[in-house]
Design a protein around this motif. Structure first.
Motif, mmCIF file in Angstrom:
data_model
loop_
_atom_site.group_PDB
_atom_site.id
_atom_site.type_symbol
_atom_site.label_atom_id
_atom_site.label_comp_id
_atom_site.label_asym_id
_atom_site.label_seq_id
_atom_site.Cartn_x
_atom_site.Cartn_y
_atom_site.Cartn_z
ATOM 1 N N GLY A 1 0.789 -1.224 0.000
ATOM 2 C CA GLY A 1 0.000 0.000 0.000
ATOM 3 C C GLY A 1 0.817 1.269 0.000
ATOM 4 O O GLY A 1 0.350 2.307 0.467
ATOM 5 N N ASP B 1 3.140 4.468 -1.714
ATOM 6 C CA ASP B 1 3.148 5.330 -2.901
ATOM 7 C C ASP B 1 4.401 4.983 -3.707
ATOM 8 O O ASP B 1 5.481 5.504 -3.479
ATOM 9 N N GLY C 1 -6.072 1.989 4.974
ATOM 10 C CA GLY C 1 -7.017 1.250 4.159
ATOM 11 C C GLY C 1 -7.280 -0.121 4.757
ATOM 12 O O GLY C 1 -6.546 -0.606 5.618
ATOM 13 N N ARG D 1 -7.805 1.939 -0.394
ATOM 14 C CA ARG D 1 -6.624 2.783 -0.242
ATOM 15 C C ARG D 1 -6.717 3.600 1.040
ATOM 16 O O ARG D 1 -7.804 4.004 1.463
ATOM 17 N N ASN E 1 -1.992 1.622 2.776
ATOM 18 C CA ASN E 1 -3.038 1.123 1.887
ATOM 19 C C ASN E 1 -3.356 -0.317 2.247
ATOM 20 O O ASN E 1 -2.484 -1.079 2.679
#
Length: 838
Positions: free
Chosen positions: A325, A327, A460, A510, A526
Motif C-alpha cells: 500500500g 506510494d 485502508g 486505499r 493502503n
C-alpha cells in the motif's frame, strides 16, 4: 487382542547397537564396550568416535582379534572391513599387498563370501563402484553376461544401466556404448521396459532429457511429436506435456523462443486462473513473468511494473510496494536500482522516509503582512526568542497549542503577528485562523489555546474473502453430561452444488494520508490485496471476485486450499455390495456391515456403525457411531481418524480420537486422544509419535495395555542407515576427489588420461548429487525425531496397574493404580535415562 508384551519389552529395552547420533551415543558405546571387558579409559584416551567404538564392540562380540584395527587412524568403514574379513574367515592379504584400497577390498570380499569368481573384476583398473556393478551382474539370478559391460572404459553408472537392461531381458545393443552417457542409457532402457523402443537415429539425435519426455508422454497417452519436430528442448517439452495433460490452452500463449521456465510461468498462471496474456510475451524473461504472475495472483494492478526494461528484482520491489500500500511513485523510476528501491520502500514502511505537504498559499504570505511594522517586528522577535514559553505540541505534533502571556512593554498581540510567529515556527498546516481571531478577542493569558491541528492518517482495509460455507472445519464433538462425546454433529462435510457461490472477494481500499501541523506527511497504509484462492473444483467469474463451484460435490479445506471433490452418498454398505473404490469423498448415511471394503481418495464419513470392515482413506475418517472388529478389519487413513468408540480395531492415521479404545492396535503419526472425563484406553497396544491424552489408561482387571511413545525403532533404524550411507558415500567421494585432484596436477597428457579425467569428474558430480539427496532425507528424519522427542502421556483421571509405558525406549510398568484430580504426565527426562511421573 492379546500381545506378546514380554517380547516387546525385551526388544524395546535392549540396546542392540548404534541407533542414533545424539550426544549420548559415545557414552552408550563406551559403556557397552566396558561391559564386554574393554579398557574404557584407553578407548577414551585414543579418542575414538561412536562409530569406531561400535566396530570395536562388534569385534569383541564376534570374538575376533579386534586389536588389529583398534587404531583411531582407521575410519570406521575401514574397521568394519577388517572386522568382516576376520568374522567371515576370508584372507584378504593377497589383495591388500597388491595395493587395492579398502573400498575395492570390500567388493572383492563380498564376492568371495558369495562364492563368485572375483578374478573377473579384481583388477586395479576398476574403481570400487565399477567392481560393485560387475559383482551384482555375477550375482543376478540367472547371472547376466558381464562381457557387455566389463570394459573399464564404462563408468559405474553406464555399467549399471547395461546390467539392468540385461536383467530386464531387453535388447541393450542400441545403447551399450561407451560414447552414450548413462542418463541417455537410462532413458532408453526405462522406455524399452515400458514398451517404447527408440531407434538408433532417435538415440543419436535427442539427449536424455528429451527422450525422457517422449517416454513420459507415451505413458500418459499424450502426443508431443509436433513439438519434438519443432525442436523444443526438454524443459519446454516438460511444461507443454504437463499443460496438455491438464487440458490447458498452452498453444495460445507460447512461442518457440520462450525458455522452459517461461512456459512454466504461463502454465502455472493458466492453472491458477489469471490473465496470462498480460505477461505471455517473449520480451519478458521468466523471472519477470514470475513477478507479474504473483502480482496477478495477489490481485494487484501490475501495470506500473509491466515494462520489459525493468529487471525482475526491480519488478519485485515495485510489486511489494503495491502490496504494502505504498506510494510507489517515490521509487518506481528506472533510475533506481533494485537495491535503491528496496531501501526507499523499507524506509517508507518504517516511517523513516518523510515527505512534506505543500504549504498553504495563505501561510506562505503571512509574514509579509507584518513587513514594515516596527512594533510588530519587536513583538515577533521577542516571541521567537522565547518560543518555548509560547508554543507547545502534542500527539506527535498533530496538535499545536499557543499561550500568550501579558507583556510588560505594552505591546499587543495581533492576528498578523500570531500567524507570522506560527509560520516562522514551521506550523504550516491546519492553522485555525477563526479560532485565533476569537482567542485574541477574549484573551486569557494563563490559558493554552489550540491554534492548529493536523489530520490522522486513515489506513485502508485489507482485502478479504467472504465465505458462503462454514470455514471452521474441525467443529469437535459435543461433550455430554456423562463425560462422553456425541459425534452426531461432528461432520467436516460441506456439500455444494454446481453454480453455488462459495466465496466473494472484497478488494482492499486505499488509505488516506494525514499530516501534522509542520506539514509532514503521516503516511497511511493502503490495504493489501491477498492471493487468489487456490484448489480444485471451482472457478472465478469474470468479475474476478466471485468464486463458484464447477460441479456438485463435497468441499474440503486442507492447508488453505479449497477442494471440491466428487461425492458418493450411500444409505448403507452390506457384504453383498461390491467393493467401493471411489475417487472422491464417500459418505455412508447408515451402517457399514461386516465384510465390507471401502477405498476412497478423500474423506470417508459413516453416519452409523462400522463392523469388521476394511477402510482406506486418502483423507480423514469419521465414524459417528463406533467401530468394532472382533474378527478382522481396520482403518488406514492419511488424515485424522475419529469415532464414538473403537473396539478391537487396527487404526493407522494422524490424530486418532474416540470416547474409548478397547483392545485396539493404534498407530498415530500425531496424537491419540479420548473425549471428556470419561474417556478411556485399555487393552492392546498403541504407538504415538507426539503423545496421548486420555482420562483413564488401563482398567481395574489389569488388562494388558502397552503405550509406546516417541519415535519408533524402525524410524531410528532408517535414520541410522541414512547416516551410515552418508558416511560411506563421503568416503567414496573423498577417494574420487583425491583422484580428481591428482589428475588435475598431471594436466592433459594424452587422450586416455583426458577420458579418465572426464569419467572421474562425472563420478564426483554424481556423488555430490547423491550426498545432497541423502542429506535431505537425513534432515527429514531429524525433524521427525525432534518432534517425537517431547512425546508424553497425559492422564486426567487414573492410570491402572498393568499399564506399560515405553517412552524413548525406556520402560515403566505400573504395579499399582495411580489417581489424579488434575492430571499426571508420564515422560522421559532430559537425558532419556528415566521415565518421570509429574
Amino acid at each position: 487382542m492379546d500381545s506378546p508384551d514380554v517380547d516387546l519389552l525385551d526388544e524395546l529395552s535392549e540396546y542392540s547397537g548404534l541407533d542414533s547420533f545424539n550426544q549420548n551415543s559415545l557414552e552408550k558405546e563406551l559403556k557397552l564396550c566396558g561391559e564386554l571387558g574393554a579398557d574404557v579409559e584407553k578407548l577414551k584416551a585414543l579418542k575414538f568416535n561412536a562409530l569406531q567404538l561400535a566396530e570395536i564392540r562388534k569385534g569383541i562380540t564376534d570374538k575376533i582379534d579386534y586389536k588389529k584395527y583398534m587404531d583411531p587412524k582407521y575410519a570406521w568403514t575401514e574397521m568394519e572391513e577388517l572386522r568382516l574379513e576376520m568374522t567371515q574367515g576370508i584372507d584378504m592379504s593377497k589383495y591388500r599387498n597388491e595395493g587395492f584400497d579398502f573400498l575395492q577390498m570390500s567388493q572383492i570380499r563380498q564376492g568371495l563370501a558369495a562364492g563368485i569368481d572375483v578374478s573377473q573384476y579384481a583388477k586395479k583398473e576398476y574403481l570400487a563402484v565399477q567392481m560393485r556393478e560387475i559383482r551384482h551382474g555375477l550375482l543376478a539370478k540367472p547371472p547376466v553376461p558381464i562381457i557387455f559391460f566389463q570394459d573399464p572404459a564404462f563408468d559405474c553408472m553406464q555399467m549399471r544401466e547395461i546390467r539392468k537392461g540385461l536383467e530386464a531381458g531387453i535388447d541393450i545393443s542400441g545403447y551399450a556404448s561407451v560414447d552414450i552417457p548413462y542418463m541417455k542409457m537410462r532413458a532408453v532402457r526405462e522406455s524399452a521396459e515400458d514398451g517404447l523402443f527408440f531407434d538408433a537415429n532417435q538415440i543419436d539425435k535427442y539427449n536424455a532429457s528429451v527422450l525422457d519426455q517422449m517416454h513420459k508422454a507415451f505413458l500418459e497417452g499424450i502426443d508431443i511429436s509436433r513439438y519434438i519436430k519443432d525442436r523444443f528442448d526438454a524443459d519446454q517439452l516438460e511444461e507443454i506435456r504437463i499443460s496438455l495433460k491438464k487440458g490447458l490452452p498452452i498453444d495460445d500463449y507460447i512461442t518457440r523462443d520462450m525458455r522452459g521456465d517461461a512456459i512454466k510461468e504461463i502454465r502455472i498462471g493458466l492453472e491458477n486462473g489469471v490473465d496470462v496474456a498480460r505477461y505471455a510475451d517473449v520480451s519478458y524473461g521468466w523471472m519477470q513473468m514470475f513477478e507479474m504472475r504473483i502480482g496477478l495472483e495477489h490481485q494487484i494492478d501490475i501495470a506500473p511494473y509491466s515494462k520489459p526494461l525493468y529487471h525482475a528484482d526491480q519488478m519485485r520491489e515495485i510489486r511489494l510496494g503495491i502490496e504494502e500500500g505504498l506510494d510507489i511513485s517515490k521509487f518506481s523510476t528506472m533510475m533506481y536500482t533494485a537495491k535503491d528501491m528496496r531501501r526507499i520502500r523499507e524506509q517508507m514502511l518504517s516511517g523513516v522516509y518523510k515527505a512534506v505537504e505543500d504549504e498553504d498559499g495563505t501561510e506562505k504570505t503571512v509574514f509579509d503582512r507584518t513587513a514594515g511594522t516596527k512594533d510588530s517586528k519587536v513583538l515577533l522577535d521577542s516571541m521567537m526568542a522565547n518560543r518555548d514559553l509560547y508554543l507547545s505540541f502534542a500527539s506527535d505534533k498533530l496538535l499545536c497549542y499557543l499561550k500568550l502571556p501579558l507583556r510588560s512593554d505594552g505591546l499587543e498581540y495581533t492576528e498578523d503577528v500570531v500567524l507570522a510567529f506560527l509560520f516562522k515556527c514551521n506550523v504550516r498546516k491546519g492553522v485555525d485562523k477563526p479560532g485565533i481571531a476569537k482567542m485574541l478577542s477574549n484573551l486569557n493569558p494563563s490559558e493554552r489555546y489550540l491554534v492548529a491541528a493536523g489530520k490522522e492518517a486513515v489506513n485502508g482495509h485489507d482485502g478479504y474473502y467472504e465465505y458462503f460455507f462454514d470455514t471452521n472445519k474441525e467443529k469437535g464433538p459435543e461433550i455430554l453430561a456423562d463425560g462422553t462425546a456425541d459425534l452426531t454433529n461432528f461432520d467436516s462435510l460441506v456439500q455444494v452444488h454446481v453454480g453455488d457461490k462459495i466465496a466473494l472477494y472484497h478488494k482492499a481500499t486505499r488509505g488516506v494520508n494525514g499530516y501534522n501541523v509542520l506539514g509532514e506527511v503521516k503516511q497511511a497504509r493502503n490495504g493489501k490485496e491477498i492471493p487468489i484462492l487456490k484448489g480444485e473444483g471451482f472457478m472465478i467469474l469474470n468479475d474476478r471476485v466471485t468464486y463458484v463451484a464447477k460441479w456438485t460435490g463435497a468441499l474440503t479445506i486442507h492447508d488453505g486450499n479449497i477442494k471440491i471433490e466428487k461425492i458418493l452418498v450411500m444409505p448403507e454398505v452390506k457384504i453383498t455390495d461390491k467393493k467401493i473404490n471411489y475417487d472422491g469423498v464417500v459418505y455412508i448415511k447408515g451402517d457399514v456391515h461386516s465384510g465390507s471394503e471401502i477405498i476412497a481418495s478423500s474423506d470417508v464419513i459413516i453416519g452409523g456403525h462400522m463392523e469388521s470392515s476394511e477402510i482406506t482413506s486418502g483423507g480423514d475418517v469419521i465414524i459417528k457411531g463406533g467401530a468394532t472388529c472382533p474378527i478382522r478389519g481396520g482403518i488406514t487413513a492419511k488424515g485424522n481418524v475419529s469415532a464414538k468408540f473403537f473396539e478391537g480395531v487396527t487404526v493407522v492415521g494422524k490424530d486418532i480420537s474416540a470416547n474409548f479404545f478397547i483392545n485396539c492396535k493404534l498407530t498415530s503419526k500425531g496424537f491419540i486422544r479420548t473425549y471428556g472425563r470419561a474417556g478411556t484406553l485399555y487393552g492392546g497396544t498403541c504407538h504415538s509419535i507426539y503423545g496421548i491424552e486420555v482420562a483413564s489408561i488401563g482398567n481395574k482387571t489389569g488388562a494388558k495395555t502397552i503405550v509406546n511413545l516417541g519415535v519408533d525403532s524402525a524410524l531410528l533404524t532408517e535414520y541410522s542407515a541414512i547416516k551410515k550411507t552418508i558416511s560411506r558415500e563421503e568416503e567414496d567421494y573423498r577417494t574420487l576427489a583425491k583422484e580428481r585432484d591428482r589428475l588435475q596436477e598431471i594436466g592433459a597428457v594424452d587422450r586416455q588420461v583426458m577420458q579418465w579425467k572426464v569419467k572421474i569428474n562425472a563420478a564426483v558430480g554424481m556423488k555430490e548429487s547423491k550426498l545432497k539427496e541423502l542429506r535431505k532425507k537425513q534432515f527429514f528424519y531429524e525433524e521427525e525425531i525432534k518432534k517425537g522427542g517431547n512425546a508424553q502421556a497425559v492422564i486426567t483421571e487414573v492410570a491402572y496397574a498393568g499399564t506399560v509405558f515405553v517412552i524413548d525406549g525406556l520402560v515403566l510398568r505400573l504395579d499399582s493404580d495411580r489417581k489424579t484430580y488434575d492430571k499426571m504426565i508420564f515422560r522421559s527426562d532430559a537425558k532419556k535415562e528415566n521415565i518421570l511421573v509429574i
